[in-house]
Write an enzyme that holds these catalytic residues in place. Structure first.
Site, PDB file in Angstrom:
ATOM      1  N   LYS A 106       2.615  -3.918   1.707  1.00 49.09           N
ATOM      2  CA  LYS A 106       1.188  -3.661   1.935  1.00 49.09           C
ATOM      3  C   LYS A 106       0.337  -3.910   0.688  1.00 49.09           C
ATOM      4  O   LYS A 106      -0.828  -4.296   0.795  1.00 49.09           O
ATOM      5  CB  LYS A 106       0.976  -2.232   2.434  1.00 49.09           C
ATOM      6  CG  LYS A 106       1.411  -2.013   3.872  1.00 49.09           C
ATOM      7  CD  LYS A 106       1.023  -0.615   4.344  1.00 49.09           C
ATOM      8  CE  LYS A 106       1.298  -0.454   5.828  1.00 49.09           C
ATOM      9  NZ  LYS A 106       0.813   0.858   6.335  1.00 49.09           N
TER      10      LYS A 106
ATOM     11  N   SER B  51       4.109  -3.946   6.798  1.00 52.01           N
ATOM     12  CA  SER B  51       4.541  -2.583   6.557  1.00 52.01           C
ATOM     13  C   SER B  51       5.265  -2.572   5.217  1.00 52.01           C
ATOM     14  O   SER B  51       5.253  -3.566   4.482  1.00 52.01           O
ATOM     15  CB  SER B  51       5.426  -2.089   7.710  1.00 52.01           C
ATOM     16  OG  SER B  51       5.626  -0.699   7.609  1.00 52.01           O
TER      17      SER B  51
ATOM     18  N   SER C 284       6.088  -2.478  17.231  1.00 48.00           N
ATOM     19  CA  SER C 284       4.894  -3.330  17.248  1.00 48.00           C
ATOM     20  C   SER C 284       5.026  -4.548  18.165  1.00 48.00           C
ATOM     21  O   SER C 284       4.067  -4.887  18.872  1.00 48.00           O
ATOM     22  CB  SER C 284       4.537  -3.770  15.828  1.00 48.00           C
ATOM     23  OG  SER C 284       4.115  -2.663  15.059  1.00 48.00           O
TER      24      SER C 284
ATOM     25  N   ALA D  21      -0.254  12.456  -0.445  1.00 51.93           N
ATOM     26  CA  ALA D  21      -1.163  11.534  -1.140  1.00 51.93           C
ATOM     27  C   ALA D  21      -0.594  10.123  -1.196  1.00 51.93           C
ATOM     28  O   ALA D  21      -0.964   9.337  -2.059  1.00 51.93           O
ATOM     29  CB  ALA D  21      -1.435  12.049  -2.554  1.00 51.93           C
TER      30      ALA D  21
ATOM     31  N   ASP E 240      -5.145   1.310   9.425  1.00 51.03           N
ATOM     32  CA  ASP E 240      -4.421   2.578   9.570  1.00 51.03           C
ATOM     33  C   ASP E 240      -5.371   3.762   9.729  1.00 51.03           C
ATOM     34  O   ASP E 240      -5.186   4.608  10.606  1.00 51.03           O
ATOM     35  CB  ASP E 240      -3.499   2.811   8.375  1.00 51.03           C
ATOM     36  CG  ASP E 240      -2.263   1.928   8.406  1.00 51.03           C
ATOM     37  OD1 ASP E 240      -1.840   1.543   9.510  1.00 51.03           O
ATOM     38  OD2 ASP E 240      -1.718   1.631   7.328  1.00 51.03           O
TER      39      ASP E 240
END
Length: 285
Positions: A71, A67, A22, A130, A107
């Site tokens: 989050k 991250s 990043s 999931a 995202d």
């Protein structure tokens, strides 16, 4: 890149995070757009999270990216959430609006922005997994008008998966289904009617494992995508390309979720074309 008394700071906050690409993406974007900013990586313990968030105000930062594992843990320290962050229950971008800190999640936006010729509206999508990435993608698909989303997980994870998507199930009218990934016959049958198949698990990062049966047959009009970008081509994508199916890795998602955050912070469009070339040189070598 110039750094002076007017330079504003942005950062990615996680643990671990020193490996992150990043800073490379955002600092290149600051340089190419002539925005006076700098982006760094902060690897912090959870005990420092509240103070780190407060520092966004204290130092008038653009904001931060988050991250794992922060989050969800960051949410109590924020002043508000965007609609998609509320539905997902996780934040990857905090924006400083004159001292008011708003949590966003780019995202899902980043994932679909990376699929150049695909519009989720009125489509049938199948997702493997999931977890957090899957939830972001499914939520964005719902917000963008997908007709049906089927989520495939291991049988022991079905109950947890349904609970993980409870807010989305309660607040939207999209048709969500949950299925056993080991039921190969049902998987293959549904695949024939599907527009997009996504691997949102970590299976394949070793360069050897497949999240589905090697005997899976893909319909010709299917688009296949993987959130993994290392390796550049996972066994999942290789299986699709062997059948001459269009397949997209996760590098574009990485870039476009960053572009979404950059736009929220600066109001500027990230020069994704130029940065994409740099990323390909790094990862496709």
């Amino acid at each position: 890149m110039r750094i002076d008394g007017h330079t504003r700071l942005a950062a990615v906050v996680a643990s671990p995070i020193k490996h992150s690409i990043s800073p490379f993406i955002h600092n290149l974007a600051f340089e190419k757009t002539h925005v006076n900013g700098v982006y760094v990586a902060w690897e912090i313990p959870e005990s420092d999270l509240a103070e780190t968030v407060e520092n966004i105000r204290r130092y008038n930062m653009f904001g931060i990216n988050l991250s794992m594992p922060y989050k969800e843990k960051v949410i109590p320290f924020l002043d508000g959430l965007s609609p998609e962050a509320q539905l997902i229950g996780a934040v990857n971008t905090v924006v400083n609006r004159d001292g008011r800190l708003i949590g966003h999640n780019t995202d899902g936006f980043g994932f679909f922005a990376s699929l150049k010729n695909f519009n989720p509206k009125d489509t049938h999508i199948m997702i493997l997994g999931a977890g957090g990435a899957a939830k972001s993608i499914v939520t964005q698909a719902v917000l963008d008008g997908a007709k049906k989303v089927s989520i495939y997980v291991r049988p022991q994870s079905l109950v947890k998966a349904k609970e993980n998507f409870r807010t989305l199930l309660d607040q939207t009218d999209c048709y969500l289904e949950f299925h056993d990934l080991t039921d190969a016959d049902h998987f293959q049958k549904e695949l024939r009617q599907t527009d997009l198949l996504v691997n949102a698990t970590s299976v394949g990062m070793d360069g050897e494992s497949l999240p589905i049966s090697i005997d899976t047959r893909f319909p010709k009009e299917l688009l296949v995508a993987d959130i993994i970008y290392q390796p550049f081509e996972t066994p999942f994508l290789a299986l699709a390309r062997k059948q001459e199916i269009e397949a997209v890795n996760g590098l574009g998602m990485l870039l476009y979720q960053a572009a979404g955050a950059f736009k929220l912070w600066t109001g500027e469009n990230m020069p994704t074309g130029a940065i994409w070339q740099e990323l390909e040189n790094i990862y496709n070598s």
